[in-house]
Design a protein around this motif. Structure first.
Motif, PDB file in Angstrom:
ATOM      1  N   GLY A   9       0.762  -1.282  -0.052  1.00  0.00           N
ATOM      2  CA  GLY A   9      -0.216   0.029   0.003  1.00  0.00           C
ATOM      3  C   GLY A   9       0.733   1.106  -0.040  1.00  0.00           C
ATOM      4  O   GLY A   9       0.942   1.892   0.961  1.00  0.00           O
ATOM      5  N   LEU A  10       1.605   1.552  -1.124  1.00  0.00           N
ATOM      6  CA  LEU A  10       2.275   2.810  -1.287  1.00  0.00           C
ATOM      7  C   LEU A  10       1.529   4.149  -1.010  1.00  0.00           C
ATOM      8  O   LEU A  10       2.393   4.887  -0.529  1.00  0.00           O
ATOM      9  N   ASP A  11       0.441   4.192  -1.212  1.00  0.00           N
ATOM     10  CA  ASP A  11      -0.275   4.956  -1.088  1.00  0.00           C
ATOM     11  C   ASP A  11      -0.598   5.514   0.616  1.00  0.00           C
ATOM     12  O   ASP A  11      -1.091   6.529   0.785  1.00  0.00           O
ATOM     13  N   ASN A  12      -0.486   4.515   1.563  1.00  0.00           N
ATOM     14  CA  ASN A  12      -0.595   4.496   2.693  1.00  0.00           C
ATOM     15  C   ASN A  12       0.481   5.179   3.377  1.00  0.00           C
ATOM     16  O   ASN A  12       1.531   5.023   2.923  1.00  0.00           O
ATOM     17  N   ASN A  13       0.658   6.068   4.270  1.00  0.00           N
ATOM     18  CA  ASN A  13       1.548   6.596   4.882  1.00  0.00           C
ATOM     19  C   ASN A  13       2.362   5.714   5.948  1.00  0.00           C
ATOM     20  O   ASN A  13       2.147   5.854   7.006  1.00  0.00           O
ATOM     21  N   THR A  14       3.114   4.815   5.395  1.00  0.00           N
ATOM     22  CA  THR A  14       3.648   3.598   6.095  1.00  0.00           C
ATOM     23  C   THR A  14       4.689   4.353   6.950  1.00  0.00           C
ATOM     24  O   THR A  14       5.509   4.802   6.810  1.00  0.00           O
ATOM     25  N   MET A  15       4.517   4.052   8.376  1.00  0.00           N
ATOM     26  CA  MET A  15       5.498   4.510   9.438  1.00  0.00           C
ATOM     27  C   MET A  15       5.742   6.079   9.451  1.00  0.00           C
ATOM     28  O   MET A  15       6.757   6.441   9.764  1.00  0.00           O
ATOM     29  N   ASN A  16       4.699   6.887   8.735  1.00  0.00           N
ATOM     30  CA  ASN A  16       4.942   8.359   8.805  1.00  0.00           C
ATOM     31  C   ASN A  16       6.263   8.576   8.177  1.00  0.00           C
ATOM     32  O   ASN A  16       6.795   9.591   8.456  1.00  0.00           O
ATOM     33  N   MET A  17       6.521   8.077   6.751  1.00  0.00           N
ATOM     34  CA  MET A  17       7.875   8.267   6.319  1.00  0.00           C
ATOM     35  C   MET A  17       7.471   8.997   4.882  1.00  0.00           C
ATOM     36  O   MET A  17       8.393   8.864   4.002  1.00  0.00           O
ATOM     37  N   GLN A  18       6.209   9.559   4.726  1.00  0.00           N
ATOM     38  CA  GLN A  18       6.083  10.283   3.415  1.00  0.00           C
ATOM     39  C   GLN A  18       7.030  11.397   3.344  1.00  0.00           C
ATOM     40  O   GLN A  18       7.217  11.644   1.951  1.00  0.00           O
ATOM     41  N   ASP A  19       7.538  11.886   3.903  1.00  0.00           N
ATOM     42  CA  ASP A  19       8.761  12.981   3.640  1.00  0.00           C
ATOM     43  C   ASP A  19      10.123  12.548   3.467  1.00  0.00           C
ATOM     44  O   ASP A  19      10.925  13.541   3.156  1.00  0.00           O
ATOM     45  N   ILE A  20      10.279  11.167   3.663  1.00  0.00           N
ATOM     46  CA  ILE A  20      11.613  10.624   3.328  1.00  0.00           C
ATOM     47  C   ILE A  20      12.042  10.278   2.041  1.00  0.00           C
ATOM     48  O   ILE A  20      11.086   9.662   1.518  1.00  0.00           O
ATOM     49  N   THR A  21      12.875  10.614   1.444  1.00  0.00           N
ATOM     50  CA  THR A  21      13.108  10.489   0.011  1.00  0.00           C
ATOM     51  C   THR A  21      14.098   9.189   0.034  1.00  0.00           C
ATOM     52  O   THR A  21      15.040   9.147   1.028  1.00  0.00           O
ATOM     53  N   THR A  22      14.108   8.191  -1.013  1.00  0.00           N
ATOM     54  CA  THR A  22      15.145   7.149  -0.850  1.00  0.00           C
ATOM     55  C   THR A  22      15.649   6.961  -2.239  1.00  0.00           C
ATOM     56  O   THR A  22      15.233   7.590  -3.422  1.00  0.00           O
ATOM     57  N   LYS A  23      17.122   6.743  -2.489  1.00  0.00           N
ATOM     58  CA  LYS A  23      17.620   6.453  -3.559  1.00  0.00           C
ATOM     59  C   LYS A  23      17.544   5.005  -4.249  1.00  0.00           C
ATOM     60  O   LYS A  23      18.234   4.541  -5.078  1.00  0.00           O
ATOM     61  N   VAL A  24      16.803   4.044  -3.390  1.00  0.00           N
ATOM     62  CA  VAL A  24      16.715   2.756  -3.665  1.00  0.00           C
ATOM     63  C   VAL A  24      15.286   2.438  -4.120  1.00  0.00           C
ATOM     64  O   VAL A  24      14.493   3.368  -3.871  1.00  0.00           O
ATOM     65  N   PRO A  25      15.032   1.329  -5.030  1.00  0.00           N
ATOM     66  CA  PRO A  25      13.772   1.189  -5.552  1.00  0.00           C
ATOM     67  C   PRO A  25      12.930   0.631  -4.293  1.00  0.00           C
ATOM     68  O   PRO A  25      13.086  -0.058  -3.369  1.00  0.00           O
ATOM     69  N   VAL A  26      11.561   1.159  -4.453  1.00  0.00           N
ATOM     70  CA  VAL A  26      10.489   0.841  -3.365  1.00  0.00           C
ATOM     71  C   VAL A  26       9.495  -0.270  -4.199  1.00  0.00           C
ATOM     72  O   VAL A  26       8.952   0.379  -5.267  1.00  0.00           O
ATOM     73  N   ILE A  27       9.555  -1.243  -3.797  1.00  0.00           N
ATOM     74  CA  ILE A  27       8.581  -2.365  -4.448  1.00  0.00           C
ATOM     75  C   ILE A  27       7.174  -2.486  -3.647  1.00  0.00           C
ATOM     76  O   ILE A  27       7.350  -2.617  -2.436  1.00  0.00           O
ATOM     77  N   ASP A  28       6.065  -2.316  -4.511  1.00  0.00           N
ATOM     78  CA  ASP A  28       4.691  -2.486  -3.790  1.00  0.00           C
ATOM     79  C   ASP A  28       4.450  -3.789  -3.593  1.00  0.00           C
ATOM     80  O   ASP A  28       4.303  -4.562  -4.879  1.00  0.00           O
ATOM     81  N   ALA A  29       4.397  -4.719  -2.618  1.00  0.00           N
ATOM     82  CA  ALA A  29       3.930  -6.033  -2.525  1.00  0.00           C
ATOM     83  C   ALA A  29       2.818  -6.203  -2.607  1.00  0.00           C
ATOM     84  O   ALA A  29       2.299  -7.464  -2.665  1.00  0.00           O
ATOM     85  N   ALA A  30       1.830  -5.181  -2.387  1.00  0.00           N
ATOM     86  CA  ALA A  30       0.298  -5.479  -2.402  1.00  0.00           C
ATOM     87  C   ALA A  30      -0.031  -6.355  -3.700  1.00  0.00           C
ATOM     88  O   ALA A  30       0.403  -5.845  -4.857  1.00  0.00           O
ATOM     89  N   GLY A  31      -0.653  -7.467  -3.600  1.00  0.00           N
ATOM     90  CA  GLY A  31      -1.219  -8.409  -4.537  1.00  0.00           C
ATOM     91  C   GLY A  31      -0.075  -9.303  -5.283  1.00  0.00           C
ATOM     92  O   GLY A  31      -0.564 -10.005  -6.211  1.00  0.00           O
ATOM     93  N   LYS A  32       0.976  -9.130  -4.717  1.00  0.00           N
ATOM     94  CA  LYS A  32       2.121 -10.333  -5.262  1.00  0.00           C
ATOM     95  C   LYS A  32       2.455 -11.070  -4.420  1.00  0.00           C
ATOM     96  O   LYS A  32       2.516 -10.943  -3.093  1.00  0.00           O
ATOM     97  N   THR A  33       2.929 -12.142  -5.103  1.00  0.00           N
ATOM     98  CA  THR A  33       3.338 -13.359  -4.101  1.00  0.00           C
ATOM     99  C   THR A  33       4.640 -13.151  -3.748  1.00  0.00           C
ATOM    100  O   THR A  33       5.530 -12.100  -4.376  1.00  0.00           O
ATOM    101  N   PRO A  34       5.146 -13.899  -2.918  1.00  0.00           N
ATOM    102  CA  PRO A  34       6.632 -13.509  -2.164  1.00  0.00           C
ATOM    103  C   PRO A  34       7.792 -13.845  -3.324  1.00  0.00           C
ATOM    104  O   PRO A  34       8.519 -13.212  -3.637  1.00  0.00           O
ATOM    105  N   GLU A  35       7.239 -15.062  -4.581  1.00  0.00           N
ATOM    106  CA  GLU A  35       8.171 -15.130  -5.708  1.00  0.00           C
ATOM    107  C   GLU A  35       8.259 -14.118  -6.459  1.00  0.00           C
ATOM    108  O   GLU A  35       9.343 -13.823  -7.163  1.00  0.00           O
TER     109      GLU A  35
END
Length: 77
Positions: free
Chosen positions: A41-67
């Motif tokens: 749920g990338l649209d959710n404010n996970t851990m109040n981190m909406q203001d943190i920018t990252t230089k690594v890819p963020v993968i949305d696991a919603a609806g995906k299998t672990p594989e």
């Protein structure tokens, strides 16, 4: 370099699969260098981190299998 991935705590299946594949799993928000961050749920404010920018890819696991998540991480290197 160790293969580290930050994974949301509730993604137990993803966390376990990555560990089985030799990855080091850390919590998002840790100050460690990681290949990617896996969240749901990338649209959710996970851990109040909406203001943190990252230089690594963020993968949305919603609806995906672990594989599917593992496959995406492997594409990153």
């Amino acid at each position: 370099m160790a293969k580290k991935v930050a994974v949301e705590e509730n993604l137990t299946g993803v966390r376990n699969l990555l560990k089985e594949q030799g990855y080091t799993v850390v919590d998002p928000g840790s100050e460690e260098n990681v290949l990617a961050i896996v969240l749901t749920g990338l649209d959710n404010n996970t851990m109040n981190m909406q203001d943190i920018t990252t230089k690594v890819p963020v993968i949305d696991a919603a609806g995906k299998t672990p594989e599917q998540v593992l496959s995406r991480i492997k594409e990153l290197g």
